[in-house]
Design an enzyme around this catalytic site. Sequence first.
Site, PDB file in Angstrom:
ATOM      1  N   ASP A   4       0.788  -1.122   0.031  1.00 37.98           N
ATOM      2  CA  ASP A   4      -0.255   0.014  -0.151  1.00 37.98           C
ATOM      3  C   ASP A   4       0.892   1.259  -0.108  1.00 37.98           C
ATOM      4  O   ASP A   4       1.678   1.489   0.969  1.00 37.98           O
ATOM      5  CB  ASP A   4      -0.874  -0.183   1.299  1.00 37.98           C
ATOM      6  CG  ASP A   4      -1.916   1.071   1.163  1.00 37.98           C
ATOM      7  OD1 ASP A   4      -1.848   1.804   0.239  1.00 37.98           O
ATOM      8  OD2 ASP A   4      -2.418   1.285   2.379  1.00 37.98           O
ATOM      9  N   ASP A   7      -3.491   2.395  -5.885  1.00 36.83           N
ATOM     10  CA  ASP A   7      -2.155   2.570  -5.077  1.00 36.83           C
ATOM     11  C   ASP A   7      -1.991   1.178  -3.994  1.00 36.83           C
ATOM     12  O   ASP A   7      -1.217   1.287  -3.017  1.00 36.83           O
ATOM     13  CB  ASP A   7      -1.887   3.646  -4.147  1.00 36.83           C
ATOM     14  CG  ASP A   7      -2.734   3.645  -2.914  1.00 36.83           C
ATOM     15  OD1 ASP A   7      -3.815   3.303  -3.121  1.00 36.83           O
ATOM     16  OD2 ASP A   7      -2.242   4.237  -2.009  1.00 36.83           O
ATOM     17  N   GLU A   8      -2.727   0.054  -4.340  1.00 36.16           N
ATOM     18  CA  GLU A   8      -2.553  -1.181  -3.396  1.00 36.16           C
ATOM     19  C   GLU A   8      -2.693  -2.276  -4.463  1.00 36.16           C
ATOM     20  O   GLU A   8      -3.338  -2.618  -5.237  1.00 36.16           O
ATOM     21  CB  GLU A   8      -3.792  -1.024  -2.664  1.00 36.16           C
ATOM     22  CG  GLU A   8      -3.850  -0.526  -1.223  1.00 36.16           C
ATOM     23  CD  GLU A   8      -5.259  -0.784  -0.811  1.00 36.16           C
ATOM     24  OE1 GLU A   8      -5.679  -1.768  -0.100  1.00 36.16           O
ATOM     25  OE2 GLU A   8      -5.919   0.379  -0.992  1.00 36.16           O
TER      26      GLU A   8
HETATM   27 MG   LIG Z   1      -2.283   4.056   0.079  1.00 31.09          MG
END
Ligand SMILES: [Mg+2]
Length: 377
Positions: free
Chosen positions: A9, A105-106
Amino acid sequence: MSRTIVHVDMDAFFAAVEIRDNPHLAGKPVIIGGDLDSTRGVVSTCSYEARKFGVHSAMPIVQARKLCPQGIFLKGSLEKYAAISRELMFLFDEFTPLVQPLSIDEAFLDMSGCEHFYKDLNSMGQSIKKRIHEKLRLTASIGIAPNMFLAKLASEKQKPDGLTIVTNPLAFLDTIPLEKMWGVGKQTYEKLISLGIDDIPALRKTPLDTLVRSLGKQGYQLYQLARGIDNRLVEPNTSTKSLGAEETYAENIKGEAVHNELILLTDKTTRRLRKLGLQCRTVTVKFRYPDFTTFEKSRSLTEATADTDLLLATVLDLAKPFVGPFRLLGVSLSNFTSAKTQSLFTKKDNLVLWQTIDNLREKGFDIKKATTLKKDT
Ligand SMILES: [Mg+2]
């Protein structure tokens, strides 16, 4: 069989990208929100400095301005973040083919069977973090655990720039607040409280039938999760990196024949692009001369597209400086987004028109002449 699941993350992703690209913002409270001027705009991400003022994502911008008047409020660029996100997802492929993106974003990485490449799980996590930093100059927090549920909780544990390895699932779970459990929203939380369950150890002690009686199917899920059990599999998206078509000619070609071949190659490649539900930003043209000297020229467009006309215009423009004869020509497309992601941005192309043309052609219609795919394009 024990698995090794990694959850990655990125830390304050949008804000971190802006700080990376504008170093004078470092150490300042940076707040990104799409609609800064509207009263309904919300914070999409903020830097850790802004969080100290109580600002968090999903908070109305108006409220964030009150809490942090000295904050640097930026509109941000979803297109830029999406491009970095694609680089990030491709980077994960260096570690394992089993990558499941979870959001911009993960992602989950199934690293089961890859353990022996590393000294231990700590060095596995560090090498992923190091690679992200090398390539993107951004930091990520990582969780490593035997399943997805635990890995995701672990990556949150030591943000930013953290690495948390879950070796003892039950001991780890007991440090997590009940409301952070997967599937425990406000409603479920209140139900659990009414049953006298206010933490994960208490949840684990509750008999299955009590949980199922008041929560149904979710009761069974919570019973499992409280025991650290989650059998979901990491499901990779088929991530195509580039699509291309090339042709070697029995006799070297030049002049108008080159032009026509480039049209055919572009047409073929863009149809495949649309079939996969993708749009691309980068166009590459390849030329091989009779003596095998080969040139490649690329150009990236400002917006992703699957429009044959737009991509063909770029192909022909890239081809201008090259004079044949050639023995091979190629056209390839890369830097993809899915058509779904693309809908976040303004679209100026004719995707629907092209999809209709594709469908008609699949039914056997020869409608090449009805399109703009002509010599004078
Ligand atoms: Mg994040």
